[in-house]
Scaffold this motif. Sequence first.
Motif, PDB file in Angstrom:
ATOM      1  N   MET A   1       7.585  -0.122   2.164  1.00 16.10           N
ATOM      2  CA  MET A   1       7.474   0.846   1.090  1.00 16.10           C
ATOM      3  C   MET A   1       8.875   1.081   0.537  1.00 16.10           C
ATOM      4  N   ASN A   2       9.040   0.903  -0.763  1.00 17.15           N
ATOM      5  CA  ASN A   2      10.378   1.068  -1.340  1.00 17.15           C
ATOM      6  C   ASN A   2      10.661   2.536  -1.648  1.00 17.15           C
ATOM      7  N   ASN A   3      11.905   2.804  -2.002  1.00 16.32           N
ATOM      8  CA  ASN A   3      12.330   4.184  -2.219  1.00 16.32           C
ATOM      9  C   ASN A   3      11.645   4.829  -3.420  1.00 16.32           C
ATOM     10  N   ARG A   4      11.361   4.033  -4.444  1.00 13.85           N
ATOM     11  CA  ARG A   4      10.761   4.609  -5.641  1.00 13.85           C
ATOM     12  C   ARG A   4       9.352   5.129  -5.376  1.00 13.85           C
ATOM     13  N   SER A   5       8.577   4.400  -4.607  1.00 12.61           N
ATOM     14  CA  SER A   5       7.212   4.861  -4.324  1.00 12.61           C
ATOM     15  C   SER A   5       7.231   6.061  -3.378  1.00 12.61           C
ATOM     16  N   ARG A   6       8.240   6.167  -2.539  1.00  8.92           N
ATOM     17  CA  ARG A   6       8.355   7.337  -1.672  1.00  8.92           C
ATOM     18  C   ARG A   6       8.632   8.596  -2.482  1.00  8.92           C
ATOM     19  N   LEU A   8       7.891   8.883  -5.983  1.00 11.16           N
ATOM     20  CA  LEU A   8       6.903   9.102  -7.041  1.00 11.16           C
ATOM     21  C   LEU A   8       5.593   9.696  -6.528  1.00 11.16           C
ATOM     22  N   LEU A   9       5.144   9.323  -5.362  1.00 14.30           N
ATOM     23  CA  LEU A   9       3.873   9.827  -4.856  1.00 14.30           C
ATOM     24  C   LEU A   9       3.905  11.352  -4.637  1.00 14.30           C
ATOM     25  N   GLY A  12       4.151  13.068  -8.114  1.00  9.00           N
ATOM     26  CA  GLY A  12       2.880  13.060  -8.827  1.00  9.00           C
ATOM     27  C   GLY A  12       1.913  14.099  -8.259  1.00  9.00           C
TER      28      GLY A  12
END
Length: 188
Positions: A1-6, A8-9, A12
Amino acid sequence: MNNRSRFLLPLGAALLLGAAVVVHFLLSGPVASAPAGTSPAPTGSPAAGSTAVSTPGAVRTQRAGPAKSEPDVVASEGRSATVVPLGPGDVVPEPEVENAPPQRNDPIEPEKPQTAEWKHGKLVRISELMARNVERLEEERAAAEANGDKEEAKRLAVQLSRHRARLEMLNKQTAALAGQASQERAAQ
């Protein structure tokens, strides 16, 4: 899991929750409140024949049966409130008054003198409780050895030795305070 998805979730989810809260407050409408000096409007029981209270159809059919001992539910502006009748011994709290003097508290009683006799009595009681603990630990250790639980028996043996050492110290302190307490009684 990359930093951006950590990132953004949770962002959101927070935005979605914030939007839901804002929509809830916008759609619920303003809440009417009575001025500070007046009493709230009386709410009557639906069985009393009050026509000023609007009751949803589901609640109306539910109340059509015989009267129950449960609290009445009065609906106003789409919200429901539980009205509980006052029972014997119930006291209605007085409303808070602005600029009222602070409430007086009972005075704090001075601490009682901790005499040698008082300390001796406390140590005797603590020694009795510690002796009970030693007996209980001896029984638990014997039961653990009988069950073959060597680790538990070893742990209880260490705890038992510590309790015995503490009990021995308490007995020495109790003997010393017994002499002081008898001198204190003789002086009085």
